[in-house]
Write an enzyme that holds these catalytic residues in place. Structure first.
Site, PDB file in Angstrom:
ATOM      1  N   ARG A   1       1.001  -1.222  -0.093  1.00 23.09           N
ATOM      2  CA  ARG A   1      -0.055   0.255  -0.078  1.00 23.09           C
ATOM      3  C   ARG A   1       0.804   1.246   0.094  1.00 23.09           C
ATOM      4  O   ARG A   1       1.895   1.267   0.628  1.00 23.09           O
ATOM      5  CB  ARG A   1      -0.793   0.054   1.179  1.00 23.09           C
ATOM      6  CG  ARG A   1      -2.108  -1.028   1.293  1.00 23.09           C
ATOM      7  CD  ARG A   1      -3.093  -0.452   0.266  1.00 23.09           C
ATOM      8  NE  ARG A   1      -4.338  -1.399   0.163  1.00 23.09           N
ATOM      9  CZ  ARG A   1      -4.514  -2.406  -0.542  1.00 23.09           C
ATOM     10  NH1 ARG A   1      -3.377  -2.755  -1.254  1.00 23.09           N
ATOM     11  NH2 ARG A   1      -5.612  -3.140  -0.760  1.00 23.09           N
TER      12      ARG A   1
ATOM     13  N   GLU B   1      -3.069   7.202  -4.803  1.00 23.17           N
ATOM     14  CA  GLU B   1      -3.322   6.831  -5.832  1.00 23.17           C
ATOM     15  C   GLU B   1      -4.805   7.134  -6.467  1.00 23.17           C
ATOM     16  O   GLU B   1      -4.944   7.282  -7.728  1.00 23.17           O
ATOM     17  CB  GLU B   1      -2.977   5.314  -6.193  1.00 23.17           C
ATOM     18  CG  GLU B   1      -3.729   4.457  -5.407  1.00 23.17           C
ATOM     19  CD  GLU B   1      -3.286   3.109  -5.417  1.00 23.17           C
ATOM     20  OE1 GLU B   1      -1.861   2.910  -5.186  1.00 23.17           O
ATOM     21  OE2 GLU B   1      -3.955   2.094  -5.416  1.00 23.17           O
TER      22      GLU B   1
ATOM     23  N   HIS C   1      -1.380  -0.453  -9.671  1.00 25.16           N
ATOM     24  CA  HIS C   1      -2.129  -1.186  -8.656  1.00 25.16           C
ATOM     25  C   HIS C   1      -2.484  -2.639  -9.268  1.00 25.16           C
ATOM     26  O   HIS C   1      -3.942  -2.777  -9.446  1.00 25.16           O
ATOM     27  CB  HIS C   1      -3.343  -0.492  -7.829  1.00 25.16           C
ATOM     28  CG  HIS C   1      -3.431  -1.129  -6.653  1.00 25.16           C
ATOM     29  ND1 HIS C   1      -3.748  -0.540  -5.565  1.00 25.16           N
ATOM     30  CD2 HIS C   1      -3.523  -2.383  -6.162  1.00 25.16           C
ATOM     31  CE1 HIS C   1      -3.795  -1.342  -4.368  1.00 25.16           C
ATOM     32  NE2 HIS C   1      -3.834  -2.537  -4.950  1.00 25.16           N
TER      33      HIS C   1
HETATM   34  N1  LIG Z   1      -0.826  -4.495  -5.221  1.00 25.16           N
HETATM   35  C1  LIG Z   1      -1.834  -5.395  -5.158  1.00 25.16           C
HETATM   36  O1  LIG Z   1      -2.670  -5.769  -6.133  1.00 25.16           O
HETATM   37  C2  LIG Z   1      -1.985  -6.171  -3.936  1.00 25.16           C
HETATM   38  C3  LIG Z   1      -2.648  -7.255  -3.855  1.00 25.16           C
HETATM   39  C4  LIG Z   1      -3.034  -7.949  -2.754  1.00 25.16           C
HETATM   40  C5  LIG Z   1      -2.667  -7.556  -1.287  1.00 25.16           C
HETATM   41  N2  LIG Z   1      -1.853  -6.389  -1.318  1.00 25.16           N
HETATM   42  C6  LIG Z   1      -1.371  -5.648   0.052  1.00 25.16           C
HETATM   43  O2  LIG Z   1      -0.410  -6.662   0.416  1.00 25.16           O
HETATM   44  C7  LIG Z   1      -0.585  -6.805   1.823  1.00 25.16           C
HETATM   45  C8  LIG Z   1       0.259  -7.997   2.267  1.00 25.16           C
HETATM   46  O3  LIG Z   1      -0.760  -9.008   1.915  1.00 25.16           O
HETATM   47  P1  LIG Z   1      -0.418 -10.484   2.620  1.00 25.16           P
HETATM   48  O4  LIG Z   1      -1.725 -11.390   2.157  1.00 25.16           O
HETATM   49  O5  LIG Z   1       0.809 -10.908   2.672  1.00 25.16           O
HETATM   50  O6  LIG Z   1      -0.955 -10.093   4.403  1.00 25.16           O
HETATM   51  P2  LIG Z   1      -0.748 -11.069   5.560  1.00 25.16           P
HETATM   52  O7  LIG Z   1      -1.589 -10.448   6.573  1.00 25.16           O
HETATM   53  O8  LIG Z   1      -0.707 -12.461   5.194  1.00 25.16           O
HETATM   54  O9  LIG Z   1       0.849 -10.668   5.865  1.00 25.16           O
HETATM   55  C9  LIG Z   1       0.921  -9.278   6.520  1.00 25.16           C
HETATM   56  C10 LIG Z   1       2.352  -9.588   7.219  1.00 25.16           C
HETATM   57  O10 LIG Z   1       2.771  -8.256   7.664  1.00 25.16           O
HETATM   58  C11 LIG Z   1       3.102  -8.390   9.024  1.00 25.16           C
HETATM   59  N3  LIG Z   1       3.254  -6.818   9.728  1.00 25.16           N
HETATM   60  C12 LIG Z   1       2.153  -6.506  10.342  1.00 25.16           C
HETATM   61  N4  LIG Z   1       2.400  -5.384  10.952  1.00 25.16           N
HETATM   62  C13 LIG Z   1       3.655  -4.920  10.501  1.00 25.16           C
HETATM   63  C14 LIG Z   1       4.820  -3.956  10.665  1.00 25.16           C
HETATM   64  N5  LIG Z   1       4.443  -3.054  11.287  1.00 25.16           N
HETATM   65  N6  LIG Z   1       5.693  -4.103   9.975  1.00 25.16           N
HETATM   66  C15 LIG Z   1       6.205  -5.231   9.233  1.00 25.16           C
HETATM   67  N7  LIG Z   1       5.369  -6.160   8.974  1.00 25.16           N
HETATM   68  C16 LIG Z   1       4.038  -6.171   9.863  1.00 25.16           C
HETATM   69  C17 LIG Z   1       1.995  -9.486   9.607  1.00 25.16           C
HETATM   70  O11 LIG Z   1       2.498  -9.981  10.771  1.00 25.16           O
HETATM   71  C18 LIG Z   1       1.968 -10.193   8.405  1.00 25.16           C
HETATM   72  O12 LIG Z   1       2.893 -11.382   8.800  1.00 25.16           O
HETATM   73  C19 LIG Z   1      -1.982  -6.425   2.040  1.00 25.16           C
HETATM   74  O13 LIG Z   1      -2.216  -5.903   3.321  1.00 25.16           O
HETATM   75  C20 LIG Z   1      -2.751  -5.557   0.930  1.00 25.16           C
HETATM   76  O14 LIG Z   1      -2.617  -4.286   1.337  1.00 25.16           O
HETATM   77  C21 LIG Z   1      -1.532  -5.699  -2.627  1.00 25.16           C
END
Ligand SMILES: NC(=O)c1ccc[n+]([C@@H]2O[C@H](COP(=O)([O-])OP(=O)(O)OC[C@H]3O[C@@H](n4cnc5c(N)ncnc54)[C@H](O)[C@@H]3O)[C@@H](O)[C@H]2O)c1
Length: 356
Positions: free
Chosen positions: A254, A283, A322
């Site tokens: 994000r 964005e 995105h």
């Molecule tokens: N660009 C895209 O099209 C797209 C698509 C899907 C997801 N995403 C983004 O990717 C992110 C991650 O997705 P995911 O499925 O891996 O989520 P997830 O919840 O499986 O993993 C997120 C990880 O981040 C960790 N975390 C929490 N707070 C943190 C911090 N302060 N510092 C570092 N790590 C921290 C959590 O413990 C977890 O292990 C989503 O939240 C979403 O915003 C983007």
């Protein structure tokens, strides 16, 4: 199950008498999506209404008869929008992230919110690597040159990923696929996550470290943490000086995780050699020219949107719109999970519920 003639008829009468559940879909531009949901949900008695555009505070009144809405990340569901949807009981977002929805407001109105937690961990991780490789091997510049009929190599030298250090911020569903791929490239691997999963360390030659250590040691920094109050500007003007000089930064998570002003300054000073972004801090505003013209934007947001525009024009910045989730396989999985979420909610089961 055996039904006596009468009780079966009674059940059918009851079902017929039940008011139909009305679902409004937003940001639904493609025909296959509409056909998919029609096929899956209409026979079960739902009434569906599809909109290619976003749900906004301006048009929300038109959808006040909706029992459920299906949205994507560009629909900002704040208190004002939710207030207008007086019958609303379910928000099904077709995304993993749900930072576009005010969960507190939804809860106070008794609205359940569900998401699609896993549909494309590999999909987004592959996009992150597409950005990494595009930058490490100057793919975009190379292709642009040959399209123009120029085959010289000046300025096109890249660098190997093998033996470089990758720092993964947020080793969750997506982050661990990035780790798997980085291992294939024989990179050295660091991770920062406030909730470390020690089994990852036994599976891969990976070390959990502090954020500061990760920034200072990584040649490639890749962000995969969720966005929220706690992670707003995780990388900012105060800590960006810690980044190893000449590193590249990738953000497919994000935009708000990184302070745009810090990013611009680090690119200008050369601390960051290059940046690959699938997400920008504001964005949503970049395509909202009407907001810029009408002048309703907050000064700070406007400044960030302009800084985003500046990023778009920089040679060592690669931006995708995105699009990391957008593979054929992933969008089908998203649609199928959305149907499961709606059906589970209707039956009173809690599936992929993030609030409510
Ligand atoms: N660009 C895209 O099209 C797209 C698509 C899907 C997801 N995403 C983004 O990717 C992110 C991650 O997705 P995911 O499925 O891996 O989520 P997830 O919840 O499986 O993993 C997120 C990880 O981040 C960790 N975390 C929490 N707070 C943190 C911090 N302060 N510092 C570092 N790590 C921290 C959590 O413990 C977890 O292990 C989503 O939240 C979403 O915003 C983007």
């Amino acid at each position: 199950m055996y039904w006596s003639g009468n009780s079966k008829i009674e059940l059918e009468i009851k079902l017929l008498a039940m008011p139909k559940i009305k679902i409004s879909f937003f940001e639904m531009k493609e025909r296959w999506q509409r056909e998919f949901f029609e096929k899956q949900l209409s026979p079960a008695g739902y009434v569906l209404q599809f909109n290619p555009g976003k749900l906004t505070v301006g048009n929300a009144g038109k959808y006040k008869a909706s029992d459920a809405i299906v949205v994507f990340i560009h629909c900002k569901l704040d208190k004002k929008v939710l207030e207008k949807l007086t019958r609303l009981k379910l928000v099904a977002t077709q995304s993993t992230g749900f930072d576009h929805i005010d969960l507190v407001a939804a809860k106070s109105r008794g609205v359940t919110v569900c998401n699609v937690p896993v549909y494309g961990e590999n999909t987004v991780a592959e996009h992150s690597f597409a950005l990494i490789l595009s930058l490490s091997r100057k793919i975009v510049e190379s292709a642009n040159r040959t399209r123009a009929g120029k085959f010289g190599l000046e300025g096109l030298r890249g660098f190997d990923l093998k033996d470089k250090v990758i720092g993964v911020i947020g080793a969750g569903h997506i982050g661990r696929h990035v780790i798997r791929m980085a291992h294939g490239f024989e990179m050295k691997m660091l991770a920062y996550d406030p909730y470390p999963d020690k089994s990852l360390e036994s599976h891969y030659p990976l070390k959990y470290v502090s954020l500061e250590k990760l920034l200072a040691t990584s040649d490639v920094i890749s962000l995969h943490a969720p966005y929220g109050q706690r992670t707003h500007h995780l990388i900012n003007t105060k800590n960006i000086h810690l980044v190893k000089k000449g590193a590249i930064l990738i953000n497919t998570a994000r935009g708000g995780l990184v302070e745009t002003a810090a990013l611009l300054a680090a690119l200008k000073s050369g601390r960051l050699a290059a940046v690959g972004l699938d997400v920008l801090e504001e964005e949503g505003l970049i395509s909202e020219d009407s907001g810029l013209v009408a002048g309703y934007l907050e000064r700070e947001k406007l400044a960030t949107a302009l800084a985003d525009h500046r990023l778009l024009t920089m040679k060592n910045v690669l931006v995708t719109p995105h699009n990391a989730f957008n593979s054929r396989e992933a969008v089908l999985r998203i649609a199928a999970t959305t149907v499961e979420n709606i059906e589970a909610w209707k039956k009173g089961r809690s599936v992929n519920v993030v609030s409510g």
